[in-house]
Scaffold this motif. Sequence first.
Motif, PDB file in Angstrom:
ATOM      1  N   MET A   7     -95.706 -59.991 -33.131  1.00 50.56           N
ATOM      2  CA  MET A   7     -95.763 -59.677 -34.660  1.00 50.56           C
ATOM      3  C   MET A   7     -95.307 -58.254 -35.034  1.00 50.56           C
ATOM      4  SD  MET A   7     -99.308 -61.817 -34.992  1.00 50.56           S
ATOM      5  CE  MET A   7     -99.589 -61.764 -36.908  1.00 50.56           C
ATOM      6  N   LYS A  10     -91.488 -58.064 -34.421  1.00 56.11           N
ATOM      7  CA  LYS A  10     -91.012 -59.039 -35.406  1.00 56.11           C
ATOM      8  C   LYS A  10     -90.993 -58.010 -36.751  1.00 56.11           C
ATOM      9  CE  LYS A  10     -88.562 -62.762 -36.172  1.00 56.11           C
ATOM     10  NZ  LYS A  10     -87.326 -62.877 -35.368  1.00 56.11           N
ATOM     11  N   GLN A  11     -91.860 -57.379 -37.264  1.00 55.68           N
ATOM     12  CA  GLN A  11     -92.054 -56.620 -38.493  1.00 55.68           C
ATOM     13  C   GLN A  11     -91.113 -55.517 -38.382  1.00 55.68           C
ATOM     14  OE1 GLN A  11     -95.890 -55.129 -38.816  1.00 55.68           O
ATOM     15  NE2 GLN A  11     -95.712 -54.317 -41.128  1.00 55.68           N
ATOM     16  N   ASP A  32    -102.832 -66.395 -43.152  1.00 57.75           N
ATOM     17  CA  ASP A  32    -101.359 -66.194 -43.820  1.00 57.75           C
ATOM     18  C   ASP A  32    -100.454 -65.615 -42.644  1.00 57.75           C
ATOM     19  OD1 ASP A  32    -102.076 -67.047 -46.376  1.00 57.75           O
ATOM     20  OD2 ASP A  32    -102.624 -65.087 -47.071  1.00 57.75           O
ATOM     21  N   ALA A  33    -101.144 -64.696 -41.831  1.00 60.65           N
ATOM     22  CA  ALA A  33    -100.416 -63.798 -40.816  1.00 60.65           C
ATOM     23  C   ALA A  33    -100.267 -65.095 -39.683  1.00 60.65           C
ATOM     24  CB  ALA A  33    -100.895 -62.740 -40.227  1.00 60.65           C
ATOM     25  N   SER A  34    -101.171 -65.826 -39.616  1.00 62.63           N
ATOM     26  CA  SER A  34    -100.865 -66.841 -38.371  1.00 62.63           C
ATOM     27  C   SER A  34     -99.752 -67.955 -38.908  1.00 62.63           C
ATOM     28  CB  SER A  34    -102.242 -67.496 -38.534  1.00 62.63           C
ATOM     29  OG  SER A  34    -102.031 -68.889 -37.603  1.00 62.63           O
ATOM     30  N   LEU A  35     -99.669 -68.262 -40.210  1.00 62.72           N
ATOM     31  CA  LEU A  35     -98.520 -69.081 -40.620  1.00 62.72           C
ATOM     32  C   LEU A  35     -97.349 -68.456 -40.731  1.00 62.72           C
ATOM     33  CD1 LEU A  35    -100.644 -71.033 -43.702  1.00 62.72           C
ATOM     34  CD2 LEU A  35    -100.076 -71.634 -41.249  1.00 62.72           C
ATOM     35  N   ASN A  36     -97.339 -67.238 -41.068  1.00 59.84           N
ATOM     36  CA  ASN A  36     -95.971 -66.497 -41.333  1.00 59.84           C
ATOM     37  C   ASN A  36     -95.288 -66.361 -39.830  1.00 59.84           C
ATOM     38  OD1 ASN A  36     -96.226 -66.291 -43.822  1.00 59.84           O
ATOM     39  ND2 ASN A  36     -97.205 -64.104 -43.656  1.00 59.84           N
ATOM     40  N   CYS A  37     -96.006 -66.488 -38.793  1.00 62.94           N
ATOM     41  CA  CYS A  37     -95.359 -66.193 -37.310  1.00 62.94           C
ATOM     42  C   CYS A  37     -95.048 -67.610 -36.673  1.00 62.94           C
ATOM     43  CB  CYS A  37     -96.239 -65.348 -36.465  1.00 62.94           C
ATOM     44  SG  CYS A  37     -97.966 -65.836 -36.095  1.00 62.94           S
ATOM     45  N   GLN A  38     -94.976 -68.506 -37.376  1.00 59.96           N
ATOM     46  CA  GLN A  38     -94.975 -70.058 -36.625  1.00 59.96           C
ATOM     47  C   GLN A  38     -93.638 -70.196 -36.013  1.00 59.96           C
ATOM     48  OE1 GLN A  38     -96.196 -73.213 -39.126  1.00 59.96           O
ATOM     49  NE2 GLN A  38     -98.397 -73.130 -38.832  1.00 59.96           N
ATOM     50  N   ASP A  39     -92.662 -69.470 -36.593  1.00 56.39           N
ATOM     51  CA  ASP A  39     -91.209 -69.678 -36.036  1.00 56.39           C
ATOM     52  C   ASP A  39     -90.967 -68.923 -34.858  1.00 56.39           C
ATOM     53  OD1 ASP A  39     -90.644 -70.802 -38.584  1.00 56.39           O
ATOM     54  OD2 ASP A  39     -89.709 -69.065 -39.493  1.00 56.39           O
TER      55      ASP A  39
END
Length: 163
Positions: A7, A10-11, A32-39
């Motif tokens: 994370m 990637k940031q 939200d952070a968990s969902l944002n890094c699904q890719d």
Amino acid sequence: VSCLLGMFIKQHLPKLDLQVYAFATPACCSYDASLNCQDYITSIVNNNDCVPRFSLMNIRTLNKMLALMEEKLKEKGLSPDSFTKAQRYLSDLMTIDSEMLMSADELSDFLEKEFEQQRDDDKHNRFIDLELYVPGRVVSVWNHVKDANIIGGKVTRVVRSRA
């Protein structure tokens, strides 16, 4: 650690083609952070593993449950707070009987009350910082075979929702 490092990278390098695969990942980031890094993050969770389930909210609930169990032990005179009571407690542990410390209904009522309290806390944004989630896309691996001599498993993708 690998998820948090991913994370972080990637940031700072958003165009970098990054894939992180993590096993037994603890709950360590916001929803939200968990969902944002699904890719780019895939967390693999064994169905019986306690590590991914040890969020601060779950530990808080476990602590309350242990306090309730301590009360039940004291009611029965089995709280191991002296040598004599500890002997009695250990002797009771070795006895095979149908007497339970807490009935299934009592446990169900306790958990229902706790989950209701958590929903109430969520409505008022209390303890919202204690809610942590396993990062990324979560894949659950669980054994669906009853025979312990046979190794078999099933893989499912976990669909998240805020209940």
